[in-house]
Structure formats: C-alpha cells, structure tokens
Design a protein around this motif. Structure first.
Motif, mmCIF file in Angstrom:
data_model
loop_
_atom_site.group_PDB
_atom_site.id
_atom_site.type_symbol
_atom_site.label_atom_id
_atom_site.label_comp_id
_atom_site.label_asym_id
_atom_site.label_seq_id
_atom_site.Cartn_x
_atom_site.Cartn_y
_atom_site.Cartn_z
ATOM 1 N N PHE A 91 -7.174 8.169 -2.723
ATOM 2 C CA PHE A 91 -6.966 7.114 -3.710
ATOM 3 C C PHE A 91 -5.478 6.813 -3.868
ATOM 4 C CE2 PHE A 91 -6.100 5.509 -7.909
ATOM 5 C CZ PHE A 91 -7.109 4.576 -8.127
ATOM 6 N N PHE A 92 -4.652 7.849 -3.988
ATOM 7 C CA PHE A 92 -3.225 7.657 -4.240
ATOM 8 C C PHE A 92 -2.571 6.838 -3.138
ATOM 9 C CE2 PHE A 92 1.197 9.189 -3.740
ATOM 10 C CZ PHE A 92 1.710 8.739 -4.953
ATOM 11 N N PHE A 93 -2.812 7.213 -1.897
ATOM 12 C CA PHE A 93 -2.132 6.530 -0.795
ATOM 13 C C PHE A 93 -2.758 5.177 -0.455
ATOM 14 C CE2 PHE A 93 -0.619 10.842 -0.045
ATOM 15 C CZ PHE A 93 0.708 10.610 0.243
ATOM 16 N N LYS A 94 -4.066 5.065 -0.624
ATOM 17 C CA LYS A 94 -4.743 3.872 -0.125
ATOM 18 C C LYS A 94 -4.962 2.796 -1.189
ATOM 19 C CE LYS A 94 -8.577 2.757 3.008
ATOM 20 N NZ LYS A 94 -9.644 3.337 3.848
ATOM 21 N N TYR A 95 -5.130 3.212 -2.454
ATOM 22 C CA TYR A 95 -5.599 2.245 -3.453
ATOM 23 C C TYR A 95 -4.661 2.028 -4.638
ATOM 24 C CZ TYR A 95 -9.890 3.059 -0.849
ATOM 25 O OH TYR A 95 -10.805 3.182 0.169
ATOM 26 N N THR A 96 -3.594 2.807 -4.749
ATOM 27 C CA THR A 96 -2.730 2.687 -5.925
ATOM 28 C C THR A 96 -2.181 1.268 -6.080
ATOM 29 O OG1 THR A 96 -2.090 5.015 -5.739
ATOM 30 C CG2 THR A 96 -0.702 3.600 -7.086
ATOM 31 N N ASP A 97 -1.615 0.710 -5.012
ATOM 32 C CA ASP A 97 -1.038 -0.634 -5.111
ATOM 33 C C ASP A 97 -2.095 -1.694 -5.387
ATOM 34 O OD1 ASP A 97 1.507 0.238 -4.830
ATOM 35 O OD2 ASP A 97 1.830 -0.510 -2.803
ATOM 36 N N PHE A 98 -3.298 -1.509 -4.863
ATOM 37 C CA PHE A 98 -4.386 -2.459 -5.133
ATOM 38 C C PHE A 98 -4.661 -2.543 -6.630
ATOM 39 C CE2 PHE A 98 -8.959 -3.036 -5.943
ATOM 40 C CZ PHE A 98 -9.165 -4.290 -5.384
ATOM 41 N N PHE A 99 -4.748 -1.391 -7.297
ATOM 42 C CA PHE A 99 -5.025 -1.397 -8.726
ATOM 43 C C PHE A 99 -3.819 -1.891 -9.525
ATOM 44 C CE2 PHE A 99 -8.522 1.335 -7.405
ATOM 45 C CZ PHE A 99 -9.540 0.850 -8.210
ATOM 46 N N ILE A 100 -2.605 -1.572 -9.082
ATOM 47 C CA ILE A 100 -1.420 -2.082 -9.780
ATOM 48 C C ILE A 100 -1.383 -3.603 -9.721
ATOM 49 C CG2 ILE A 100 1.108 -2.201 -9.714
ATOM 50 C CD1 ILE A 100 1.117 0.715 -8.829
ATOM 51 N N LEU A 113 5.191 -1.896 -7.536
ATOM 52 C CA LEU A 113 4.330 -1.351 -6.491
ATOM 53 C C LEU A 113 4.989 -0.149 -5.832
ATOM 54 C CD1 LEU A 113 3.140 -4.657 -4.758
ATOM 55 C CD2 LEU A 113 1.988 -3.354 -6.553
ATOM 56 N N LEU A 114 4.179 0.813 -5.410
ATOM 57 C CA LEU A 114 4.704 1.985 -4.708
ATOM 58 C C LEU A 114 4.995 1.683 -3.245
ATOM 59 C CD1 LEU A 114 2.423 4.840 -6.126
ATOM 60 C CD2 LEU A 114 4.610 3.988 -6.982
ATOM 61 N N ARG A 115 4.257 0.732 -2.685
ATOM 62 C CA ARG A 115 4.416 0.313 -1.277
ATOM 63 C C ARG A 115 4.386 1.518 -0.332
ATOM 64 N NH1 ARG A 115 5.334 -4.974 -1.555
ATOM 65 N NH2 ARG A 115 6.393 -5.816 -3.384
ATOM 66 N N LEU A 116 3.379 2.354 -0.509
ATOM 67 C CA LEU A 116 3.232 3.537 0.337
ATOM 68 C C LEU A 116 2.642 3.149 1.684
ATOM 69 C CD1 LEU A 116 1.672 5.920 -2.325
ATOM 70 C CD2 LEU A 116 4.013 6.003 -1.464
ATOM 71 N N THR A 117 3.119 3.784 2.732
ATOM 72 C CA THR A 117 2.509 3.635 4.047
ATOM 73 C C THR A 117 1.273 4.519 4.110
ATOM 74 O OG1 THR A 117 4.664 3.237 5.060
ATOM 75 C CG2 THR A 117 2.860 3.840 6.539
ATOM 76 N N LEU A 118 0.169 3.956 4.564
ATOM 77 C CA LEU A 118 -1.072 4.721 4.624
ATOM 78 C C LEU A 118 -0.976 5.767 5.729
ATOM 79 C CD1 LEU A 118 -3.964 4.876 3.430
ATOM 80 C CD2 LEU A 118 -4.689 3.403 5.327
ATOM 81 N N PRO A 119 -1.096 7.058 5.399
ATOM 82 C CA PRO A 119 -1.075 8.089 6.444
ATOM 83 C C PRO A 119 -2.178 7.850 7.471
ATOM 84 C CG PRO A 119 -0.823 9.092 4.285
ATOM 85 C CD PRO A 119 -1.185 7.650 4.050
ATOM 86 N N LEU A 120 -1.814 7.957 8.721
ATOM 87 C CA LEU A 120 -2.740 7.669 9.805
ATOM 88 C C LEU A 120 -3.965 8.575 9.737
ATOM 89 C CD1 LEU A 120 -2.613 5.650 12.180
ATOM 90 C CD2 LEU A 120 -1.734 7.519 13.599
ATOM 91 N N GLY A 121 -5.148 7.956 9.730
ATOM 92 C CA GLY A 121 -6.385 8.716 9.795
ATOM 93 C C GLY A 121 -6.826 9.369 8.502
#
Length: 463
Positions: A91-100, A113-121
């Motif tokens: 949730f933290f890496f994939k969806y945080t910015d979506f909810f923000i 926005l955190l603008r995190l890069t989604l860790p591969l896989g």
C-alpha cells in the motif's frame, strides 16, 4: 534486467546457470539466492532492502506461528501482523500518492505527493510471501527454518518480477531436493519454452504493440472509429503475448533450474465466456484471490447475495492490484458485472451455444482491455470510448492495416491452439532435428530484432 535483452540472454543467464549447476548439491539454494539477488539488484539495488525486509519479516512471523500452535489468540495477532506487514508495504509504495491525489481533489487540500518509485515486482513477491505465512497459519506447510531456502523461493529470478505467482507449498519439496533436482530432458524442455516465450514477446508483442503506441502518440481525439477498434484489438493481442511470453520464459527458466512452475495462461482468447476467460488468463493471480480471499470470505457457500458481494470485493481488489488508477478499479468492476450477469442469467445459454459465445466473449474482452489500456485519466478513457461506440471520422485505419496487418494476422493465428499443436507434435514424434531447427530459427530472428530494437519492458513490470 529483463529476459528479452541481450544482456540477460548472453551474459547473465549463462553465468547464472554455470554457477548454479557447478555449485555443490547442498549449496544450490544459496547459489540460486545469490544470483537472484544480483539479478534484482542490477536495476533496483536501492529497493533491495524492501525485499530483504519482506523475507526476514515473514520468516520470523512463520517461526512464531509454528511455536504458538496451541495459543489461538497469539496466532490471530500474528495473522493480523502478517497482513498489516505485507499489505502495508504494498500500500505504501503503490497507493499512497493515489489516495493523496484523491483526498486533495475531494477536500481541496494540498498534501504533497511522495512520488515514490514502485519497487520492481513488489505486487508479486508480497503476495508470495504472504501466501507462505498464511499457509503456515492454516497448517498447510511447516515453517521454513532455513532462511536461505525461504529467500531462494522468494527471489528466484525466473518468477521474481512478474510471476507466475508461485506458492511456497508448490515448490517446497523441490527446494529440499539437493541431488538430481534437474535432468537433461527438463533442461532441454526449459530451453524450448524460453525460446518460444522470447519469440512471443519480441516477434509478436513488440511488433503489434507498436500500433497501440502510434495511436497514443496521435491522440485519442484525432483517430477514427475504425482505428480506435484496431488499436483496442492490437492492445488485446499485445498484452497477451507480452505477459504470456514472460510467463512462458519464466516456466522454461524454472525447468532449467529444476522447478515446475504452474501454468499461467491457457489460450484465453478461445474462451466461450468471461468466466471461462478468467479460468485461462493469469491463472495464478485468479487462483491466489480465490484461495486467499474469495473462499475465506465464504465463496459460494452462503447464498447468492453473499456470493455476489464476495465477487464484488474480489474483483474491485483485483482491479486495484493492477494499478493505483481509477481505470483499473473500473476494469475490476466491469468484470464483476460481467461475471455476475453470467452467473445469474447467461450460464445455461452460453453452455448451449456454439459460435456466438466465442464472439460474445471476444467482444467484451477487447472492450475490457480498452479500459485497462487507457490509464492517463478518465477524460482520455471517455474520449476513447466515444470513438469506439459513436461512429466518428479522424485519422484513417487504412495506413495502419497495411503496416501492421501481417503482425495482427499472425497474432490472431498464434492465439489459437494450432501453433501449440504443431510444436507439441514435433516434441511427441521425436523429430529432434526439426524441433531444434524450428527453435533455432525463432531464436535467431528474435535476437536480430533485439539487436535492432530499443528498450522493450514487459507491460506487467508496471504492476
């Protein structure tokens, strides 16, 4: 690093296999663990600690579950912990910015926005580690006390990035086999599958996908209705050959290492219904949701109303699993509606039909992939669908039919059982020379395309 790259085929893979084959029997899992870490860290080294935390966290939670078998309260708290731990990272890496973004839009706030890069896989390996701990909780597997063996299962490079989702209980026995884990015949079969998967990706997915890329560059507002449908069909074929190509390569690499991964695709475009389609498409994901969500929610055991509610939950989460975007949620809801309609009203008519069920299924599959493909905003999605269903002029499809017609036709033919039957016939009749020649031609042509191509990532790497 991706499978369909010269770096992987001619450098990483030969070295990794040499290390693995030459390692002493008791050190094979360690060798597999180390080469897999190198594979993952090649382009994602800063996020390797996330994966390491996932392995270590689930390792200890499973150990504690095993030690507290007679303490149901403790076990329930450990179950909550594993769900929060695994889903929290995802949730933290994939969806945080979506909810923000949506909170800002709804309440007029300006949260950054955190603008995190989604860790591969991460979508795949968190599901795998969580399924392992859940199976320990349910008593279906014993806790793995060798953290290297558990780590080798999680980071095993063939299936690490985009599946198939391999359950620990499916490979636990193979991980414990140190001698004679693989045979020459399995290695031979694995090489064949890898080449076939590479050809799917390079010769079909990439060439057909160029049509969809052209349409995105032109802009949805500028295309004609025939071109919109041509683009939707192109994406339908592209995503199939892209993802099934990766899965076929992964299964082939697994065989080379002595592991039997589950089948992930079974000719989904010959389906007679949407229900049938989801029995054939991304089978390990739908199986995961069925075993770890749908059945625990009650499945179809608590009446039709509860079954429909369970389907709604599962398919909304399936859509959301694919991406933090409204079009993926809509895509999941779209399939919930279709599957519910089939379950309530269309099951018997579809079972009796001959030709029309295939046409029905293909139409709604193509429309579904159109929802999936347009992920740049609901405005773009509405524009594209207006082009699909309201006849409009624009850039003609003629040029694209001439340029991509052969690739599309080849893709359609290869979506049927006939190419597979041809290859299996070569294998069954022991026509080794013909089979090897066929694979060699596919490999050489694929390599030629790779030499002349630019970056060609797999679509599901984004998820």
């Amino acid at each position: 690093m991706i499978f369909s790259s010269l770096l992987f085929i001619f450098r990483f893979l030969p070295i990794a296999l040499a290390i693995y084959y030459l390692a002493p029997a008791k050190l094979k899992n360690l060798a597999l663990f180390l080469v897999s870490i190198f594979f993952y860290s090649w382009g994602e080294v800063r996020y390797f600690p996330i994966m390491l935390a996932c392995i270590v966290g689930n390792y200890f939670i499973a150990i504690f579950l095993g030690k507290n078998q007679d303490k149901p309260t403790v076990r329930r708290w450990l179950l909550v912990l594993t769900l929060v731990f695994n889903l929290g990272m995802l949730f933290f890496f994939k969806y945080t910015d979506f909810f923000i973004i949506n909170i800002n839009a709804l309440f007029g706030t300006s949260i950054g926005l955190l603008r995190l890069t989604l860790p591969l896989g991460i979508s795949f390996y968190t599901f795998q580690t969580m399924s392992y701990t859940l199976d320990v909780y349910r008593g279906e597997v014993e806790p793995e006390r060798n953290i290297i063996d558990l780590g080798a299962y999680v980071v095993m490079f063939p299936q690490l990035i985009a599946g198939p989702i391999v359950l620990y209980k499916d490979v636990a026995a193979q991980l414990k086999v140190h001698k004679n884990r693989y045979t020459l015949s399995e290695i031979d079969a694995g090489i064949g599958l890898f080449v076939l998967g590479l050809a799917k990706k390079v010769l079909l997915a990439n060439s057909i996908g160029a049509l969809w890329d052209d349409i995105k560059v032109l802009g949805y507002a500028n295309i004609s209705t025939p071109l919109a449908w041509l683009g939707a069909i192109a994406f339908t074929l592209q995503i199939y050959f892209d993802f099934s190509g990766y899965s076929t390569m992964a299964i082939g690499l697994g065989k080379m290492l002595g592991f039997n991964f589950p089948l992930n695709f079974n000719l989904p475009y010959i389906s007679r219904s949407i229900t049938d389609f989801w029995r054939r498409w991304h089978m390990t994901l739908s199986g995961w949701f069925r075993e770890y969500l749908y059945i625990p929610l009650g499945g179809n055991r608590r009446g039709m109303k509860r079954q429909v509610l369970n389907l709604f939950i599962v398919w909304c989460l399936t859509g959301f699993w694919h991406g933090a975007n409204w079009n993926f949620l809509l895509w999941g809801f779209y399939y919930f509606v279709l599957l519910t309609v089939e379950k309530l009203w269309l099951h018997k008519p579809l079972a009796k039909g001959k030709i029309w069920p295939h046409i029905y299924a293909l139409f709604f599959i193509v429309v579904g992939w159109a929802i999936f493909a347009v992920d740049t905003g609901m405005g773009d999605l509405a524009m594209f669908f207006s082009k699909l269903f309201i006849p409009q002029s624009g850039i003609s499809a003629g040029y694209f039919v001439r340029n991509y017609g052969l690739s599309l036709l080849l893709g359609i033919v290869c979506s049927t059982p006939y190419p597979g039957r041809f290859y299996h016939k070569l294998c069954r009749q022991k026509k080794e020379v013909l089979r090897i020649a066929f694979l060699a031609v596919l490999l050489l042509v694929s390599i030629a395309y790779l030499v002349d191509s630019t970056y060609n990532p797999f679509i599901y790497f984004r998820f």
